[in-house]
Enzyme design. Structure first.
Site, PDB file in Angstrom:
ATOM      1  CD  GLU A 133      15.365  14.902   7.693  1.00 41.39           C
ATOM      2  OE1 GLU A 133      14.283  15.500   7.760  1.00 41.39           O
ATOM      3  OE2 GLU A 133      16.297  15.246   6.937  1.00 41.39           O
ATOM      4  CD  GLU A 240      20.446  14.293   3.488  1.00 45.00           C
ATOM      5  OE1 GLU A 240      20.153  15.484   3.724  1.00 45.00           O
ATOM      6  OE2 GLU A 240      19.613  13.370   3.529  1.00 45.00           O
TER       7      GLU A 240
HETATM    8  O1  G3I Z   1       9.280  21.561  -7.645  1.00 40.83           O
HETATM    9  C1  G3I Z   1       8.803  22.801  -7.113  1.00 40.83           C
HETATM   10  C2  G3I Z   1       8.597  23.805  -8.224  1.00 40.83           C
HETATM   11  O2  G3I Z   1       7.587  23.330  -9.080  1.00 40.83           O
HETATM   12  C3  G3I Z   1       8.212  25.154  -7.589  1.00 40.83           C
HETATM   13  O3  G3I Z   1       8.115  26.112  -8.588  1.00 40.83           O
HETATM   14  C4  G3I Z   1       9.261  25.583  -6.593  1.00 40.83           C
HETATM   15  C5  G3I Z   1       8.900  26.896  -5.900  1.00 40.83           C
HETATM   16  O4  G3I Z   1       9.156  26.896  -4.545  1.00 40.83           O
HETATM   17  O5  G3I Z   1       9.396  24.584  -5.607  1.00 40.83           O
HETATM   18  C6  G3I Z   1       9.811  23.342  -6.127  1.00 40.83           C
HETATM   19  O6  G3I Z   1       9.916  22.417  -5.077  1.00 40.83           O
HETATM   20  C7  G3I Z   1      11.019  22.575  -4.213  1.00 40.83           C
HETATM   21  C8  G3I Z   1      11.823  21.296  -4.283  1.00 40.83           C
HETATM   22  O7  G3I Z   1      12.840  21.337  -3.327  1.00 40.83           O
HETATM   23  C9  G3I Z   1      12.472  21.089  -5.657  1.00 40.83           C
HETATM   24  O8  G3I Z   1      13.357  22.138  -5.945  1.00 40.83           O
HETATM   25  C10 G3I Z   1      10.486  22.806  -2.805  1.00 40.83           C
HETATM   26  O9  G3I Z   1       9.873  24.080  -2.730  1.00 40.83           O
HETATM   27  C11 G3I Z   1      11.609  22.728  -1.817  1.00 40.83           C
HETATM   28  O10 G3I Z   1      11.070  22.764  -0.506  1.00 40.83           O
HETATM   29  C12 G3I Z   1      12.358  21.426  -2.005  1.00 40.83           C
HETATM   30  O11 G3I Z   1      13.441  21.425  -1.104  1.00 40.83           O
HETATM   31  C13 G3I Z   1      14.071  20.175  -0.927  1.00 40.83           C
HETATM   32  C14 G3I Z   1      13.963  19.789   0.530  1.00 40.83           C
HETATM   33  O12 G3I Z   1      14.691  18.602   0.761  1.00 40.83           O
HETATM   34  C15 G3I Z   1      12.535  19.569   0.969  1.00 40.83           C
HETATM   35  O13 G3I Z   1      12.467  19.433   2.336  1.00 40.83           O
HETATM   36  C16 G3I Z   1      15.536  20.349  -1.314  1.00 40.83           C
HETATM   37  O14 G3I Z   1      15.631  20.557  -2.736  1.00 40.83           O
HETATM   38  C17 G3I Z   1      16.334  19.121  -0.921  1.00 40.83           C
HETATM   39  O15 G3I Z   1      17.702  19.382  -1.084  1.00 40.83           O
HETATM   40  C18 G3I Z   1      16.064  18.807   0.539  1.00 40.83           C
HETATM   41  O16 G3I Z   1      16.781  17.658   0.885  1.00 40.83           O
HETATM   42  C19 G3I Z   1      16.713  17.259   2.250  1.00 40.83           C
HETATM   43  C20 G3I Z   1      16.820  15.754   2.286  1.00 40.83           C
HETATM   44  O17 G3I Z   1      15.833  15.178   1.466  1.00 40.83           O
HETATM   45  C21 G3I Z   1      16.695  15.219   3.710  1.00 40.83           C
HETATM   46  N1  G3I Z   1      17.655  15.869   4.605  1.00 40.83           N
HETATM   47  C22 G3I Z   1      17.659  17.327   4.547  1.00 40.83           C
HETATM   48  C23 G3I Z   1      17.844  17.826   3.125  1.00 40.83           C
HETATM   49  C24 G3I Z   1      17.950  19.325   3.082  1.00 40.83           C
HETATM   50  O18 G3I Z   1      16.765  19.919   3.511  1.00 40.83           O
END
Ligand code: G3I
Length: 339
Positions: A133, A240
């Site tokens: 990205e 994705e």
């Molecule tokens: O691990 C913490 C946990 O400890 C906490 O309690 C919880 C509360 O919010 O958050 C957890 O972290 C989250 C993490 O995912 C694991 O679940 C983050 O808040 C959350 O922002 C994060 O989101 C991920 C996101 O990337 C981050 O930008 C998504 O799971 C993941 O599917 C997403 O994947 C991205 C690709 O890497 C790149 N392309 C877009 C795609 C979708 O956004």
């Protein structure tokens, strides 16, 4: 066991999913994953913030679980990702005040991160989303990231060089969303051409494929983008894939922004199935060019789209519902693969 996507694809390309460490640790889900797919990507666990939580301190415990699971189940493993503006610790490219580090320090940090991470799994991943990205949605070209400010415009080609040094046999990809669109395709082609003419070792491009069910123009744009990328001599992947059924321009969770808490109406499930089938029909038009299709998450209950753009909605973007039962979208994909 139920019929599998992997059998239906039958080696024409790789079929995969992004999965969580808790899923590969669960025996029932683990065998479901191994039955359905050829390849897995860690949804979050290879990202810079996870593997280098503190400067110079790497934690590969979960990465190693993925490597072991992939080997035990004869799955190909895809690394995601080495350089991204998100889920990346600030210390890599900025000082304590947030000011970008001098070029030499930023470059050294990038090199150390990539050499350490890609070196750790050397020979055990099929490929890496080296850069994720980096193109801006609305600005004319690159996204204004702290890494770019620190290192300069050539930061992306260095990332590819470092990855190649760390794992010379890994396939190296540029990965981004909406790069098949009218606005981002030209910028993406520019970047890919520049990387290639700078001699960066890049082998493929990942079209993320976070699409929405009402966007019936996807297949045509996808077809155009696959042709354009392959004309540059690059392999193409959909990395994705999911199809959002909820409104995106929302601020609060209410009956309007979260209308399908009790299930997806048949008409929408069918529209989603039709769009999935059309996407796979495009993939099948490009044998040898599209190397892989990876779904982003396993089933509707664990999708990132349940928590974006607001948390806690009930989205239905994937092929299996919350009980892991196949949806009309699953049948439509199987049908497309068999016809
Ligand atoms: O691990 C913490 C946990 O400890 C906490 O309690 C919880 C509360 O919010 O958050 C957890 O972290 C989250 C993490 O995912 C694991 O679940 C983050 O808040 C959350 O922002 C994060 O989101 C991920 C996101 O990337 C981050 O930008 C998504 O799971 C993941 O599917 C997403 O994947 C991205 C690709 O890497 C790149 N392309 C877009 C795609 C979708 O956004």
């Amino acid at each position: 066991m139920s019929v599998s996507l992997r059998e239906a694809v039958n080696g024409r390309f790789l079929i995969g999913a992004a999965v969580k460490s808790t899923q590969i640790a669960d025996p029932a889900l683990g065998s479901f994953i191994a039955h359905q797919f050829d390849t897995i990507t860690a949804e979050n666990d290879f990202k810079p913030a996870r593997v280098q939580p503190r400067a110079g301190e790497f934690d590969f415990s979960v990465v190693d679980q993925f490597v072991d699971f992939a080997q035990a189940n004869r799955l190909q493993l895809v690394g995601h990702t080495l350089l991204w503006h998100n889920q990346t610790p600030a210390f890599l490219f900025a000082d304590d005040t947030g000011k970008p580090l001098p070029r030499d320090t930023g470059l050294q940090n990038l090199q150390h991160h990539i050499h350490s991470v890609a070196g750790h799994v050397r020979g055990r991943v099929l490929g890496w989303d080296v850069v994720n990205e980096a193109i801006d949605d609305s600005a004319p070209y690159l996204r204004d990231t702290v890494a770019l400010r620190s290192i300069g415009d050539d930061y992306l080609e260095h990332a590819f060089r470092f990855a190649h040094e760390a794992d010379p046999n890994a396939q190296l990809y540029y990965n981004d969303y909406s790069i098949e669109s009218d606005s981002k395709l030209p910028k993406t082609l520019r970047l890919l051409k520049e990387l290639k003419s700078a001699g960066a070792p890049i082998h493929g491009v990942g079209i993320q494929g976070h699409w929405t069910v009402s966007d019936t123009g996807v297949p045509e744009r996808l077809d155009r983008a696959i042709r354009a990328f392959s004309q540059l001599g690059l392999k193409v992947m959909i990395t994705e894939l999911d199809i959002d059924v909820l409104p995106r321009n929302v601020k609060d969770r209410d009956a309007k922004s979260d209308p399908y808490v009790n299930g997806l109406p048949d008409a929408i499930a069918q529209a989603q199935a039709d769009l999935y089938a059309a996407i796979f029909a495009v993939v099948l038009k490009h044998p040898g060019v599209v190397e892989r299709v990876t779904f982003w998450c396993l089933h509707d209950g664990v999708s990132w789209l349940d928590n974006w753009p607001i948390r806690g909605r009930t989205n239905h973007p994937l092929l299996w519902d919350r009980n892991l039962s196949p949806k009309p979208a699953f049948d439509a994909v199987l049908h497309a693969l068999r016809s």
